[in-house]
Design a protein around this motif. Structure first.
Motif, mmCIF file in Angstrom:
data_model
loop_
_atom_site.group_PDB
_atom_site.id
_atom_site.type_symbol
_atom_site.label_atom_id
_atom_site.label_comp_id
_atom_site.label_asym_id
_atom_site.label_seq_id
_atom_site.Cartn_x
_atom_site.Cartn_y
_atom_site.Cartn_z
ATOM 1 N N SER A 20 61.004 19.039 50.596
ATOM 2 C CA SER A 20 59.676 18.507 50.901
ATOM 3 C C SER A 20 59.744 16.984 50.929
ATOM 4 N N TRP A 21 58.722 16.385 51.486
ATOM 5 C CA TRP A 21 58.664 14.929 51.566
ATOM 6 C C TRP A 21 57.915 14.359 50.380
ATOM 7 N N SER A 22 58.303 13.163 49.996
ATOM 8 C CA SER A 22 57.578 12.402 48.980
ATOM 9 C C SER A 22 56.315 11.812 49.607
ATOM 10 N N ALA A 23 55.431 11.319 48.757
ATOM 11 C CA ALA A 23 54.239 10.628 49.266
ATOM 12 C C ALA A 23 54.640 9.442 50.131
ATOM 13 N N LYS A 24 55.659 8.689 49.698
ATOM 14 C CA LYS A 24 56.103 7.535 50.489
ATOM 15 C C LYS A 24 56.600 7.954 51.867
ATOM 16 N N ARG A 25 57.340 9.062 51.929
ATOM 17 C CA ARG A 25 57.860 9.506 53.219
ATOM 18 C C ARG A 25 56.716 9.954 54.129
ATOM 19 N N HIS A 26 55.729 10.639 53.588
ATOM 20 C CA HIS A 26 54.576 11.025 54.412
ATOM 21 C C HIS A 26 53.874 9.788 54.968
ATOM 22 N N LEU A 27 53.687 8.779 54.122
ATOM 23 C CA LEU A 27 53.015 7.556 54.575
ATOM 24 C C LEU A 27 53.872 6.806 55.583
ATOM 25 N N GLY A 28 55.164 6.716 55.327
ATOM 26 C CA GLY A 28 56.069 6.048 56.258
ATOM 27 C C GLY A 28 56.133 6.762 57.597
ATOM 28 N N HIS A 29 56.076 8.090 57.565
ATOM 29 C CA HIS A 29 56.115 8.882 58.794
ATOM 30 C C HIS A 29 54.976 8.506 59.739
ATOM 31 N N LEU A 30 53.806 8.252 59.180
ATOM 32 C CA LEU A 30 52.675 7.879 60.024
ATOM 33 C C LEU A 30 52.981 6.616 60.818
ATOM 34 N N ASP A 31 53.630 5.658 60.177
ATOM 35 C CA ASP A 31 53.979 4.441 60.901
ATOM 36 C C ASP A 31 55.184 4.654 61.817
ATOM 37 N N ASP A 32 56.068 5.569 61.462
ATOM 38 C CA ASP A 32 57.211 5.863 62.335
ATOM 39 C C ASP A 32 56.742 6.284 63.719
ATOM 40 N N LEU A 33 55.565 6.857 63.806
ATOM 41 C CA LEU A 33 55.049 7.344 65.086
ATOM 42 C C LEU A 33 54.323 6.270 65.892
ATOM 43 N N HIS A 34 54.257 5.059 65.364
ATOM 44 C CA HIS A 34 53.517 3.997 66.062
ATOM 45 C C HIS A 34 54.065 3.752 67.473
ATOM 46 N N ALA A 35 55.374 3.678 67.614
ATOM 47 C CA ALA A 35 55.954 3.414 68.945
ATOM 48 C C ALA A 35 55.585 4.535 69.919
ATOM 49 N N LEU A 36 55.608 5.773 69.465
ATOM 50 C CA LEU A 36 55.218 6.893 70.328
ATOM 51 C C LEU A 36 53.742 6.791 70.688
ATOM 52 N N ASP A 37 52.894 6.484 69.716
ATOM 53 C CA ASP A 37 51.464 6.349 70.000
ATOM 54 C C ASP A 37 51.202 5.248 71.021
ATOM 55 N N GLU A 38 51.862 4.114 70.847
ATOM 56 C CA GLU A 38 51.706 3.004 71.806
ATOM 57 C C GLU A 38 52.176 3.429 73.193
ATOM 58 N N HIS A 39 53.320 4.105 73.229
ATOM 59 C CA HIS A 39 53.880 4.549 74.508
ATOM 60 C C HIS A 39 52.937 5.536 75.198
ATOM 61 N N ARG A 40 52.408 6.471 74.427
ATOM 62 C CA ARG A 40 51.490 7.445 75.008
ATOM 63 C C ARG A 40 50.205 6.789 75.491
ATOM 64 N N LEU A 41 49.699 5.815 74.769
ATOM 65 C CA LEU A 41 48.512 5.103 75.230
ATOM 66 C C LEU A 41 48.797 4.454 76.586
ATOM 67 N N GLN A 42 49.942 3.813 76.709
ATOM 68 C CA GLN A 42 50.306 3.192 77.983
ATOM 69 C C GLN A 42 50.481 4.231 79.086
ATOM 70 N N GLU A 43 50.977 5.409 78.730
ATOM 71 C CA GLU A 43 51.097 6.478 79.728
ATOM 72 C C GLU A 43 49.722 6.887 80.240
ATOM 73 N N TYR A 44 48.779 7.047 79.337
ATOM 74 C CA TYR A 44 47.413 7.356 79.765
ATOM 75 C C TYR A 44 46.896 6.284 80.714
ATOM 76 N N LEU A 45 47.079 5.034 80.322
ATOM 77 C CA LEU A 45 46.516 3.932 81.104
ATOM 78 C C LEU A 45 47.201 3.762 82.458
ATOM 79 N N SER A 46 48.448 4.205 82.559
ATOM 80 C CA SER A 46 49.160 4.079 83.839
ATOM 81 C C SER A 46 48.996 5.315 84.721
ATOM 82 N N GLY A 47 48.242 6.311 84.239
ATOM 83 C CA GLY A 47 47.973 7.490 85.050
ATOM 84 C C GLY A 47 49.041 8.572 84.975
ATOM 85 N N ALA A 48 49.875 8.549 83.950
ATOM 86 C CA ALA A 48 50.897 9.594 83.803
ATOM 87 C C ALA A 48 50.226 10.959 83.687
ATOM 88 N N THR A 49 50.888 11.964 84.193
ATOM 89 C CA THR A 49 50.335 13.320 84.112
ATOM 90 C C THR A 49 50.905 14.096 82.928
#
Length: 142
Positions: A20-49
């Protein structure tokens, strides 16, 4: 997030049962996804399907030693990244918010606004899991 960790010791924040993950790992995981979230936002804005898929193995979270980091640094980094993402989203116009793309795991189209809700639900899941890990750590040490 700050309220979640208030009063917790570093030992409690790092504690986890096997596989299982520690509390720190769960919290760190949320930030680990920042690059994906940013990338997906840009995909939406560029009209990706189709949105870029997430790494189902969470390799970055396993490769990053969140347990060795000060929890304040994890929280500060997440807060800065999430503030940036929210600011970008607050500047969008209605037609951008309504743009749609196929979510690769859900296999269904999501509007940008629905994807933002999906991200928030994922955050809630990991915040609850971090709280549960902290609670278990208190009883494990007792």
């Amino acid at each position: 997030m700050t309220e979640l960790i208030a009063g917790a010791t570093d030992d409690q924040l790092r504690w986890h049962p096997s596989e299982s993950w520690s509390a720190k790992r769960h919290l760190g995981h949320l930030d680990d996804l920042h690059a994906l979230d940013e990338h997906r936002l840009q995909e939406y804005l560029s009209g990706a399907t189709l949105l870029t898929p997430a790494d189902p193995r969470n390799r970055l979270t396993y490769e990053t030693d969140h347990d060795a980091m000060p929890v304040e640094a994890i929280v500060a980094r997440f807060r800065a990244h999430r503030t940036q993402l929210v600011a970008e989203m607050e500047s969008l116009v209605e037609s951008q918010i309504a743009s749609t793309a196929l979510h690769p795991r859900l296999r269904r189209p999501l509007r940008l606004i629905d994807w933002a809700y999906f991200v928030a639900e994922h955050d809630d899941h990991h915040l609850a899991a971090a709280r549960q890990a902290l609670t278990k750590s208190v009883f494990a040490k007792a």
